[in-house]
Write a protein that holds these residues in place. Structure first.
Motif, mmCIF file in Angstrom:
data_model
loop_
_atom_site.group_PDB
_atom_site.id
_atom_site.type_symbol
_atom_site.label_atom_id
_atom_site.label_comp_id
_atom_site.label_asym_id
_atom_site.label_seq_id
_atom_site.Cartn_x
_atom_site.Cartn_y
_atom_site.Cartn_z
ATOM 1 N N ASN A 238 -10.076 -22.655 3.259
ATOM 2 C CA ASN A 238 -9.109 -22.913 4.465
ATOM 3 C C ASN A 238 -9.178 -21.949 5.416
ATOM 4 O O ASN A 238 -9.303 -20.709 5.300
ATOM 5 C CB ASN A 238 -7.707 -23.176 3.740
ATOM 6 C CG ASN A 238 -6.499 -23.708 4.946
ATOM 7 O OD1 ASN A 238 -6.401 -23.047 5.955
ATOM 8 N ND2 ASN A 238 -6.281 -25.023 4.514
ATOM 9 N N PRO A 239 -9.412 -22.488 6.815
ATOM 10 C CA PRO A 239 -9.354 -21.457 7.817
ATOM 11 C C PRO A 239 -8.091 -20.688 7.972
ATOM 12 O O PRO A 239 -8.221 -19.653 8.768
ATOM 13 C CB PRO A 239 -9.634 -22.434 9.001
ATOM 14 C CG PRO A 239 -9.566 -23.838 8.692
ATOM 15 C CD PRO A 239 -9.484 -23.918 7.243
ATOM 16 N N VAL A 240 -7.024 -21.229 7.714
ATOM 17 C CA VAL A 240 -5.877 -20.463 7.889
ATOM 18 C C VAL A 240 -5.333 -19.653 6.667
ATOM 19 O O VAL A 240 -5.111 -18.355 6.804
ATOM 20 C CB VAL A 240 -4.706 -21.444 8.068
ATOM 21 C CG1 VAL A 240 -3.345 -20.565 8.330
ATOM 22 C CG2 VAL A 240 -5.033 -22.131 9.444
#
Length: 330
Positions: A238-240
Motif C-alpha cells: 500500500n503506498p500509504v
C-alpha cells in the motif's frame, strides 16, 4: 595405455639367469684343461686391466638378450579416443508470474523466487538439451527461445519478475505458446514443464484444447501445482500504509493439471515447499534423460624399435670388442 601384443615372447627373458649361471659360475669353476705340478708359479700375479674389463662382453650380451625379448613381445603405446553421440531433448519451461505467486508459503521466499532458484538448478544439471522459457499471467510470451546456451537462458530467467504482464492466469495460452516453439523441433523427445499455482481464468485457449494439440505433436507435459493445501500469506503493498499481509485460500485446479499431464503422457506433481519442488524437477530430470552413446577407439603405435635398435647396436659393439680388443691370441 601400454601393452605387449605378444607377451609370451617375454619368456625368453628366462634365458638370462641360465646364461648368467653358465657363464659366471659353472664355466668359471670348471677344471682347467692342463694340470700344473705347482700352483705357486702363479702367486702374486694380478689380473690385468684388460682381463678385468673383459666382463663387459657377457654384460652386453645379457642386455641385448633382454632388449631382443622385449622387442619380440611387440610393446605398444595406445591412445584412446571417444565418439559421443547425444540424442538431446527439447524442453520448454512455462512459469506462472501472476500475483498469486507472491505467496510466502515457500519460506523464506515467495513461490516465484523458489521456482526460479529450482529452475536454475535444473538447467545447470542438463548438458546437451535445448531449453526455452515461457512466462505467463493474463497473457503469455516467450522469455527465451530454445537454446543450448544456458548462460543466456539463466540471464533471461533472472529478469523474470512480477508485473511484466497484466495479472491473471492463462494456462491454455502458456501451453499453446510452448507448443508453437516445439512444433518444428526435430528432437526425439519434446516436453513442457508447466508450473502454476492457480486456475485458468484468462486467455482465448482452453488448457485441455492446448494439451490435445501438444499430444498430436508428440509433446509430453509435466504439470506442477505450487502451494500448500489450505491458506497462505500474501503481501499487499500500500503506498500509504506500506506492506501488509492478507490470508487467502490457495486455489489450484489440480483436476485440470492432472488431465493435461495424463492426456500427453506426462505426470502431475504437487509442490508444497522449496525442497519438494526441487525433488520434482529432479524426478522429471531422471525421467527425461538425454541418451548418450559412446564409442571408444584405441589406436596403438609400435614401440619395438626403441628396444630392437639398441639391442642390435649392443651386439655389434660386443662383436667388435670380442674380435678386436679382447681377441684371444694363440
Amino acid at each position: 595405455m601400454f601393452r605387449f601384443e605378444s607377451p609370451y615372447m617375454l619368456l625368453f627373458l628366462l634365458l638370462i639367469p641360465i646364461y648368467v649361471y653358465l657363464h659366471f659360475f659353472k664355466w668359471k669353476n670348471r677344471r682347467p684343461a692342463m694340470l700344473y705340478s705347482s700352483a705357486g708359479l702363479f702367486y702374486g700375479i694380478k689380473p690385468s686391466f684388460k682381463s678385468r674389463l673383459k666382463v663387459i662382453l657377457p654384460i652386453l650380451q645379457i642386455i641385448a638378450i633382454a632388449l631382443f625379448s622385449i622387442a619380440a613381445a611387440r610393446p605398444q603405446s595406445g591412445s584412446t579416443s571417444k565418439e559421443i553421440n547425444t540424442e538431446g531433448i527439447d524442453i520448454m519451461l512455462a512459469l506462472d508470474i501472476s500475483s498469486s505467486m507472491k505467496a510466502e508459503d515457500f519460506a523464506p521466499h515467495n513461490r516465484l523466487y523458489a521456482a526460479k532458484q529450482v529452475i536454475r538448478e535444473f538447467v545447470s544439471g542438463r548438458t546437451s538439451d535445448r531449453i526455452g522459457l515461457v512466462v505467463f499471467s493474463k497473457q503469455s510470451f516467450t522469455q527465451c527461445p530454445l537454446t543450448i546456451d544456458y548462460n543466456v537462458l539463466l540471464n533471461y530467467l533472472d529478469d523474470v519478475k512480477f508485473g511484466m504482464i497484466e495479472d491473471g492466469t492463462a494456462i491454455g495460452l502458456a501451453i499453446a505458446n510452448c507448443v508453437n516453439r516445439l512444433r518444428e523441433s526435430k528432437a526425439k523427445s519434446k516436453i513442457i514443464i508447466l508450473l502454476t499455482d492457480g486456475v485458468n481464468n484468462a486467455g482465448e485457449i482452453d488448457p485441455i484444447t492446448a494439451a490435445e494439440a501438444a499430444k498430436a505433436l508428440g509433446i509430453r507435459i509435466y504439470t506442477i501445482g505450487a502451494g500448500k493445501p489450505g491458506k497462505a500469506r500474501y503481501p499487499v503493498d500500500n503506498p500509504v500504509f506500506g506492506r501488509r499481509y492478507v490470508i487467502q485460500e490457495n486455489q489450484i485446479d489440480e483436476e485440470t493439471l492432472k488431465k493435461i499431464a495424463s492426456l500427453t503422457g506426462g505426470k502431475y506433481f504437487r509442490a508444497t515447499d522449496t525442497e519438494s519442488l526441487r525433488r520434482i524437477y529432479a524426478d522429471i530430470g531422471k525421467m527425461e534423460k538425454t541418451k548418450v552413446k559412446v564409442k571408444e577407439y584405441t589406436m596403438y603405435s609400435e614401440l619395438y624399435r626403441l628396444f630392437m635398435l639398441p639391442a642390435v647396436l649392443l651386439m655389434i659393439i660386443e662383436m667388435i670388442l670380442s674380435k678386436g680388443y679382447f681377441r684371444r691370441t694363440p
